[in-house]
Design an enzyme around this catalytic site. Structure first.
Site, PDB file in Angstrom:
ATOM      1  N   GLU A 176       0.800  -1.231   0.000  1.00 22.80           N
ATOM      2  CA  GLU A 176       0.000   0.000   0.000  1.00 22.80           C
ATOM      3  C   GLU A 176       0.828   1.273   0.000  1.00 22.80           C
ATOM      4  OE1 GLU A 176       0.371  -2.258   2.385  1.00 22.80           O
ATOM      5  OE2 GLU A 176       0.226  -1.426   4.414  1.00 22.80           O
ATOM      6  N   HIS A 191      -8.224  -3.921  -1.054  1.00 23.74           N
ATOM      7  CA  HIS A 191      -7.445  -4.044   0.176  1.00 23.74           C
ATOM      8  C   HIS A 191      -6.379  -2.945   0.258  1.00 23.74           C
ATOM      9  CE1 HIS A 191      -5.459  -6.338   3.479  1.00 23.74           C
ATOM     10  NE2 HIS A 191      -4.378  -5.762   2.978  1.00 23.74           N
ATOM     11  N   GLU A 192      -5.578  -2.843  -0.784  1.00 22.68           N
ATOM     12  CA  GLU A 192      -4.490  -1.848  -0.738  1.00 22.68           C
ATOM     13  C   GLU A 192      -5.048  -0.425  -0.692  1.00 22.68           C
ATOM     14  OE1 GLU A 192      -1.937  -3.260   0.101  1.00 22.68           O
ATOM     15  OE2 GLU A 192      -2.337  -5.265  -0.689  1.00 22.68           O
ATOM     16  N   HIS A 216      -6.055   0.545   2.770  1.00 20.77           N
ATOM     17  CA  HIS A 216      -4.917   0.956   3.601  1.00 20.77           C
ATOM     18  C   HIS A 216      -4.684   2.470   3.569  1.00 20.77           C
ATOM     19  CE1 HIS A 216      -3.086  -2.568   5.367  1.00 20.77           C
ATOM     20  NE2 HIS A 216      -2.914  -3.194   4.212  1.00 20.77           N
ATOM     21  N   GLU A 243      -3.837  -4.397   9.424  1.00 16.89           N
ATOM     22  CA  GLU A 243      -4.362  -5.400   8.490  1.00 16.89           C
ATOM     23  C   GLU A 243      -5.792  -5.852   8.792  1.00 16.89           C
ATOM     24  OE1 GLU A 243      -3.024  -5.846   5.748  1.00 16.89           O
ATOM     25  OE2 GLU A 243      -0.984  -5.091   6.078  1.00 16.89           O
ATOM     26  N   ASP A 291       8.292  -9.836  10.624  1.00 13.50           N
ATOM     27  CA  ASP A 291       7.622 -10.677   9.631  1.00 13.50           C
ATOM     28  C   ASP A 291       6.909 -11.862  10.274  1.00 13.50           C
ATOM     29  OD1 ASP A 291       8.069  -9.384   7.281  1.00 13.50           O
ATOM     30  OD2 ASP A 291       8.868 -11.180   6.289  1.00 13.50           O
ATOM     31  N   TYR A 318      -4.804 -10.415   9.997  1.00 19.10           N
ATOM     32  CA  TYR A 318      -5.771 -10.139   8.927  1.00 19.10           C
ATOM     33  C   TYR A 318      -7.167 -10.626   9.294  1.00 19.10           C
ATOM     34  CZ  TYR A 318      -1.865  -9.105   5.756  1.00 19.10           C
ATOM     35  OH  TYR A 318      -0.761  -8.549   5.160  1.00 19.10           O
TER      36      TYR A 318
HETATM   37  N1  BES Z   1       0.966  -4.402   3.787  1.00 16.18           N
HETATM   38  C1  BES Z   1       0.704  -5.715   3.292  1.00 16.18           C
HETATM   39  C2  BES Z   1       1.933  -6.442   2.844  1.00 16.18           C
HETATM   40  C3  BES Z   1       3.017  -6.587   3.885  1.00 16.18           C
HETATM   41  C4  BES Z   1       2.725  -6.782   5.224  1.00 16.18           C
HETATM   42  C5  BES Z   1       4.333  -6.546   3.510  1.00 16.18           C
HETATM   43  C6  BES Z   1       3.745  -6.901   6.166  1.00 16.18           C
HETATM   44  C7  BES Z   1       5.347  -6.679   4.436  1.00 16.18           C
HETATM   45  C8  BES Z   1       5.051  -6.849   5.774  1.00 16.18           C
HETATM   46  C9  BES Z   1      -0.324  -5.684   2.162  1.00 16.18           C
HETATM   47  O1  BES Z   1      -1.320  -4.735   2.342  1.00 16.18           O
HETATM   48  C10 BES Z   1      -1.012  -7.005   2.122  1.00 16.18           C
HETATM   49  O2  BES Z   1      -1.643  -7.335   3.072  1.00 16.18           O
HETATM   50  N2  BES Z   1      -0.877  -7.737   1.026  1.00 16.18           N
HETATM   51  C11 BES Z   1      -1.505  -9.024   0.834  1.00 16.18           C
HETATM   52  C12 BES Z   1      -2.730  -8.921  -0.007  1.00 16.18           C
HETATM   53  C13 BES Z   1      -4.010  -8.782   0.718  1.00 16.18           C
HETATM   54  C14 BES Z   1      -5.166  -8.837  -0.266  1.00 16.18           C
HETATM   55  C15 BES Z   1      -4.225  -9.729   1.846  1.00 16.18           C
HETATM   56  C16 BES Z   1      -0.532  -9.898   0.072  1.00 16.18           C
HETATM   57  O3  BES Z   1       0.500  -9.403  -0.347  1.00 16.18           O
HETATM   58  O4  BES Z   1      -0.833 -11.066  -0.144  1.00 16.18           O
HETATM   59 ZN    ZN Z   2      -2.639  -5.277   3.906  1.00 20.61          ZN
END
Ligand code: BES
Ligand code: ZN
Length: 598
Positions: free
Chosen positions: A269, A293-294, A297, A316, A372, A380
Site C-alpha cells: 500500500e 485491500h491496498e 490501507h 491489516e 515478519d 488479517y
Molecule cells: N501491507 C501488506 C503487505 C506486507 C505486510 C508486507 C507486512 C510486508 C510486511 C499488504 O497490504 C497485504 O496485506 N498484502 C496481501 C494482499 C491482501 C489482499 C491480503 C498480500 O501481499 O498477499
Molecule cells: Zn494489507
C-alpha cells in the site's frame, strides 16, 4: 488528548534503534542516483530534525549501508558518527553527534548489492525483456537497507526526493509522480503528508502510465499496461465507494504500479502508488479485492498507522474489514460473503497449524524476532473477525460512525492497540456492560485462539458449489456439473473441498473438464497444485515448474514448497526447481524459502 510524544513513550518500538522522544526526524530530502551496473543506490539523505531534549546525539536505523560522511546544518559542517553493534534482524544504530541547536543532518551513504529491500531485475526478468528494473519493499523493517532512517512506524516524515536513473527509464515513488519520461533521467518527488518509514518506496523501469479516472491510473511496462488497464478499470469506483464509507481520500491521487512477477507480495500500500503483483491479472477482474485491500490501507495503515509491529492487526485487520465493505458496495453482499468465507477458512487453518499459540493473540509480542513473524492470518482474519463481532454487537450504522470518527481522530498519526481500545471504550462501549461483555476485548485481543462468540460467515453461492461438489462425489461426471458463471472464488472453494487423497483418474477427470493445470488464475492454480503435489499428479509438473520459476509471491511459494518437502522425492523436485528459481525471487521470499529448504 495525549501528545504525540507521550504516545511515543507508551509504545516503545523494539524493532528500531531510534529514540524519537529525544531527537526525531520530521522531513527528508533524498538525493540519490540509481546505478544498475553496480546494483547500488548512492547519495544523500538530509533530515530536518527536532531536538526535543537538547541531546548531543540522534539515532537512525541502518542495515548493510555504507555511511560515508555526515554533515550538520545548511553549512554542511562535518560531524562524527558511529555505527553501533549489529543485531539480528535489526541491523545497526547509526549514532550521529549533533548540537542542541542542530536543525538538519545530512547523511552521505551508499547501499550494498545485498540490500534486502531492493530487487534488481535483469531485462530477462521483466515483461519487455529489454530494460532492467528496480523496486523496493520497505515494510516491515527494510527501509533501513536502502535509506538511513528512523525506521519505526511510530515516526512520521514528509519527504522530497531527487532520483537520477538511466535515461531510458522512469522513476516512480510513494509520492507525487511524473506520468512520462523526460530526457534528463532526473526526477523530482514530493510527499507532503507525513508517512511512516515503511511506506518509503521507489521503482525504476521502462514504465508507461495510463489514466483510469481523473484521480486514478496505472503504471506498468508497455507489454503489461493494456491488460492492467482492463483488469483494474473499476479502481475509480472503488475509490468512490471507499470515500462514501469512511471519509475523504487524503492522498490526492491513487495510482497502481504493476510489477514484474517476482514481486514478493500481492500488493503493497505505498501511499499514492500501490505496488501490485501481476499475478492478479486474471483477465476477468476476479482478483481485484486485492486492490480494494491496498486502497483501504489509505485509511487503515497509511492514515492511521500501527505504532509498532506488535499492533500490526490495527493495519491489516481493519483493512480486511474495509476491503470487504468496498467489495460489498461494488458487487453486493453475496460476493463479499464469498470473500469472508475464504478468509475464515484461512484463519481456521492458521489457528490449527500455528505452533506458538501466543502468536494467535491480536496484540503480539515480537521482541527479539523478525516482525515478519507477525505476518499471519491472525492480524488479517482474526482482526477482521473481531471487527465483525463489534459490528454485529452495535449494528453497522453505529460501527460505521465510530470508524469514521476513528479515522478522523487519528488521521496522520500512529496509534497502538491500547489507544484504540481506549477509543472503543469511550466512543462506543460508553460503560454499557452488556455491550462490553459481547465485544469481549480481552478474549479477542489478549487471548489466544478464537472466542466462542464469533461470526461464522456463510455464503449462498458457496452452498451451490458444495452441492455441485457433492454431486461429483456421488458419481456425476465432472463434465456434467453445473459450474456456469462461477467466479474464481467459487472455483477456489470447489478445489479446497477436494479431499487430501485423490486418484489419478479423479485428478485427470477434473483437469480435463475444468483445465485447472492451465488456469490463467493464479489463486486457482496455486490451490490446484497443492493437490497435484500431494497426489503425485505428474501431468501438472511442467506447469508447477513454470509457476515456481516465474512467480515470486511468497504467499504462493511457501505452501507449495512446503507441500513438496513432505516427501523425499518431492524434496528433490523442490531443490531442483529452487536452484533455477531462486535468482528470480526477492530477498523477502528467498529469506523464507532458504530457511525451509536448508
Ligand atoms: N501491507 C501488506 C503487505 C506486507 C505486510 C508486507 C507486512 C510486508 C510486511 C499488504 O497490504 C497485504 O496485506 N498484502 C496481501 C494482499 C491482501 C489482499 C491480503 C498480500 O501481499 O498477499
Ligand atoms: Zn494489507
Amino acid at each position: 488528548m495525549k501528545t504525540e510524544n507521550e504516545i511515543g513513550r507508551e509504545s516503545i518500538d523494539v524493532h528500531s534503534f531510534a529514540r524519537p522522544t529525544e531527537a526525531v526526524a520530521k522531513h527528508l530530502d533524498l538525493d540519490i542516483a540509481v546505478n544498475f551496473d553496480q546494483k547500488i543506490i548512492s547519495g544523500r539523505a538530509t533530515y530536518q530534525i527536532e531536538n526535543l531534549t537538547q541531546t548531543d546525539q540522534i539515532v537512525f536505523d541502518a542495515k548493510g549501508l555504507q555511511i560515508e560522511k555526515v554533515f550538520l546544518g545548511d553549512s554542511l559542517t562535518e560531524t562524527n558518527f558511529r555505527l553501533g553493534k549489529e543485531e539480528k534482524f535489526l541491523g545497526q544504530p547509526l549514532l550521529i553527534d549533533i548540537r542542541p541547536e542542530t536543525k538538519s543532518v545530512t547523511i552521505q551513504y551508499r547501499t550494498t548489492p545485498e540490500a534486502a529491500a531492493l530487487q534488481w531485475l535483469t531485462p530477462q526478468q521483466t515483461a519487455g525483456k529489454k530494460h532492467p528494473f528496480l523496486f523496493t519493499q520497505s515494510q516491515a523493517i527494510l527501509a533501513r537497507t536502502w535509506i538511513p532512517i528512523q525506521d519505526s512506524p511510530g515516526i512520521r516524515i514528509t519527504y522530497s526526493a531527487t532520483i537520477k536513473v538511466p535515461k531510458e527509464l522512469l522513476a516512480v515513488m510513494s509520492a507525487e509522480n511524473p506520468q512520462e519520461k523526460n530526457n534528463t533521467g532526473e526526477y523530482k518527488f514530493f510527499m507532503r503528508q507525513p508517512i511512516p518509514s515503511y511506506l518509503m518506496a521507489l521503482s525504476v523501469g521502462d514504465l508507461v502510465f495510463e489514466p483510469i479516472g481523473e484521480k486514478t491510473g496505472i503504471y506498468a511496462e508497455p507489454a503489461t499496461i493494456k491488460a492492467a488497464a482492463y483488469e483494474f478499470a473499476e479502481m475509480d469506483q472503488m475509490l468512490t465507494a471507499a470515500e462514501s464509507l469512511y471519509g475523504r481520500y487524503r492522498w490526492d491521487r491513487y495510482d497502481l504500479l504493476v510489477l514484474p512477477p517476482s514481486f514478493p507480495f500481492g500488493g503493497m500500500e505505498n501511499p499514492r502508488l500501490t505496488f501490485v503483483t501481476p499475478t492478479v491479472l486474471a483477465k476477468d477482474r476476479s482478483l481485484t479485492s486485492l486492490i480494494a485491500h491496498e486502497l483501504a490501507h489509505s485509511w487503515s495503515g497509511n492514515l492511521v498507522t500501527n505504532g509498532t509491529w506488535n499492533d500490526f492487526w490495527l493495519n491489516e485487520g481493519f483493512t480486511v474489514y474495509f476491503e470487504r465493505r468496498i467489495m460489498e458496495e461494488l458487487y453486493g453482499k453475496e460476493y463479499a460473503d464469498m470473500l469472508q468465507v475464504l478468509g475464515f477458512q484461512d484463519l481456521q487453518h492458521t489457528l490449527d497449524d500455528m505452533e506458538k499459540k501466543d502468536d494467535t493473540r491480536l496484540k503480539l509480542d515480537l521482541e527479539g524476532r523478525d516482525p515478519d513473524d507477525g505476518l499471519t492470518e491472525i492480524a488479517y482474519e482474526k482482526g477482521n473477525a473481531f471487527l465483525l463481532n463489534i459490528e454485529k454487537t452495535v449494528g453497522r450504522e453505529r460501527f460505521d460512525q465510530f470508524l469514521n470518527k476513528y479515522f478522523q481522530t487519528f488521521a496522520f498519526k500512529s496509534t497502538n492497540t491500547d489507544r484504540f481500545l481506549e477509543f472503543l471504550r469511550t466512543e462506543l462501549i460508553k460503560g454499557d456492560e452488556q455491550i462490553a461483555g459481547k465485544i469481549n476485548i480481552d478474549g479477542w485481543v489478549y487471548s489466544p485462539g478464537l472466542p466462542e462468540e464469533h461470526v461464522v460467515p456463510s455464503s449462498a453461492r458457496f452452498a451451490q458449489v458444495e452441492q455441485t461438489y457433492k454431486s461429483w462425489e456421488g458419481g456425476t461426471p465432472a463434465t456434467a456439473l453445473t459450474t456456469k458463471d462461477w467466479s474464481s472464488h467459487e472455483w477456489l472453494h470447489f478445489i479446497r473441498m477436494m479431499p487430501e487423497k485423490l486418484t489419478q483418474q479423479q485428478l485427470t477427470e477434473l483437469d480435463k473438464a475444468f483445465g485447472f493445470t492451465n488456469s490463467g488464475n493464479s489463486e486457482v492454480l496455486a490451490a490446484w497444485f497443492l493437490h497435484a503435489i500431494r497426489n503425485n499428479y505428474t501431468a501438472a509438473d511442467q506447469a508447477l515448474d513454470n509457476f515456481l520459476t516465474t512467480v515470486g509471491r511468497r504467499k504462493f511459494l511457501v505452501p507449495l514448497y512446503k507441500e513438496l518437502l513432505k516427501t523425499p522425492q518431492g524434496k528433490k523436485k523442490a531443490q531442483a526447481i529452487y536452484a533455477k528459481a531462486r535468482p528470480n525471487y526477492h530477498a523477502v521470499s528467498t529469506g523464507t524459502i532458504d530457511e525451509m529448504l536448508k
